[in-house]
Write a protein that holds these residues in place. Structure first.
Motif, short mmCIF file in Angstrom:
data_model
loop_
_atom_site.label_atom_id
_atom_site.label_comp_id
_atom_site.label_asym_id
_atom_site.label_seq_id
_atom_site.Cartn_x
_atom_site.Cartn_y
_atom_site.Cartn_z
N VAL A 16 20.89 -13.78 -24.00
CA VAL A 16 21.29 -14.62 -22.88
C VAL A 16 22.81 -14.67 -22.82
O VAL A 16 23.46 -15.00 -23.81
N ALA A 17 23.37 -14.35 -21.68
CA ALA A 17 24.80 -14.53 -21.43
C ALA A 17 24.89 -15.46 -20.22
O ALA A 17 24.15 -15.28 -19.25
N ALA A 18 25.76 -16.46 -20.28
CA ALA A 18 25.84 -17.42 -19.19
C ALA A 18 27.25 -17.98 -19.07
O ALA A 18 28.03 -17.94 -20.02
N ALA A 19 27.54 -18.50 -17.89
CA ALA A 19 28.83 -19.14 -17.64
C ALA A 19 28.59 -20.31 -16.70
O ALA A 19 27.66 -20.29 -15.88
N ALA A 20 29.43 -21.33 -16.83
CA ALA A 20 29.34 -22.50 -15.96
C ALA A 20 30.72 -22.81 -15.40
O ALA A 20 31.74 -22.53 -16.03
N GLN A 132 11.40 -24.17 -21.77
CA GLN A 132 12.42 -25.14 -22.19
C GLN A 132 13.38 -24.51 -23.19
O GLN A 132 14.59 -24.73 -23.13
N ARG A 133 12.86 -23.69 -24.11
CA ARG A 133 13.72 -23.01 -25.08
C ARG A 133 14.72 -22.11 -24.35
O ARG A 133 15.90 -22.07 -24.69
N LEU A 134 14.25 -21.37 -23.33
CA LEU A 134 15.16 -20.50 -22.57
C LEU A 134 16.19 -21.33 -21.81
O LEU A 134 17.38 -20.97 -21.78
N LEU A 135 15.78 -22.45 -21.23
CA LEU A 135 16.75 -23.32 -20.55
C LEU A 135 17.84 -23.78 -21.53
O LEU A 135 19.02 -23.77 -21.20
N ASP A 136 17.43 -24.16 -22.73
CA ASP A 136 18.42 -24.57 -23.74
C ASP A 136 19.33 -23.41 -24.12
O ASP A 136 20.54 -23.59 -24.30
N GLN A 137 18.78 -22.19 -24.24
CA GLN A 137 19.60 -21.01 -24.55
C GLN A 137 20.63 -20.76 -23.45
O GLN A 137 21.78 -20.41 -23.73
N ILE A 138 20.23 -20.92 -22.19
CA ILE A 138 21.14 -20.73 -21.06
C ILE A 138 22.26 -21.75 -21.13
O ILE A 138 23.45 -21.41 -21.01
N LEU A 139 21.91 -23.02 -21.32
CA LEU A 139 22.94 -24.07 -21.40
C LEU A 139 23.90 -23.81 -22.55
O LEU A 139 25.13 -23.90 -22.38
#
Length: 160
Positions: A16-20, A132-139
């Protein structure tokens, strides 16, 4: 959208790679995530709390298939080179009846039916936990907290 991404891409999350964007980690203005699955499929999620209305975007690709969802307006599926598009609009489907037109009522009825007949629902508790685990990984990948800030109540900037 995350459930849909997991269903379309299949397999386990590999990376997972993410930016906010935004100055307040507890109320980011927007976020984007690129997720790779063990199937080799990839997905991109984009969401913005400051969009002024419901606006989420999902792109998922792999195994000669693609899905592009711009919620709540359109879904485009390409499978083996054939593209099918479904669009929604207030005029065509009536957002006043979104509970019916978007399938939310069907989901609730399915859940209640599974309580009555004790059969396994389409989305089990195990699958919900994986989402939910994936949502936490994204955050976490975006540098955002996964716990609510003490004393702060969640609110949305979206217009109903």
């Amino acid at each position: 959208m995350v459930d849909l991404l997991r269903w379309f891409c299949g397999g386990e999350v590999v990376h997972v790679a993410a930016a906010a964007a935004g100055s307040d980690l507890w109320e980011e203005d927007g976020s984007a995530a690129l997720i790779r699955f063990s199937t080799g499929n990839t997905g991109v999620l984009v969401a913005a709390r400051t969009a002024g209305a419901w606006s989420e975007k999902l792109d998922a690709h792999g195994q000669m298939r693609s899905a592009e969802v711009i919620a709540p307006d359109s879904v485009a599926i390409t499978d083996q080179g054939v593209r099918t598009i479904r669009t929604m609009s207030p005029e065509k489907f009536g957002w006043a009846t979104a509970t019916e037109t978007f399938g939310f009522a069907d989901a609730v009825h399915h859940f209640l039916d599974r309580i009555r007949d004790r059969q396994e629902p389409l989305t089990s508790g195990w699958e919900a936990a994986k989402t939910q685990r994936l949502l936490d990984q994204i955050l976490q990948a975006a540098g955002l907290p996964i716990e609510e800030q003490a004393g702060r109540e969640w609110s949305s900037k979206a217009v109903q």
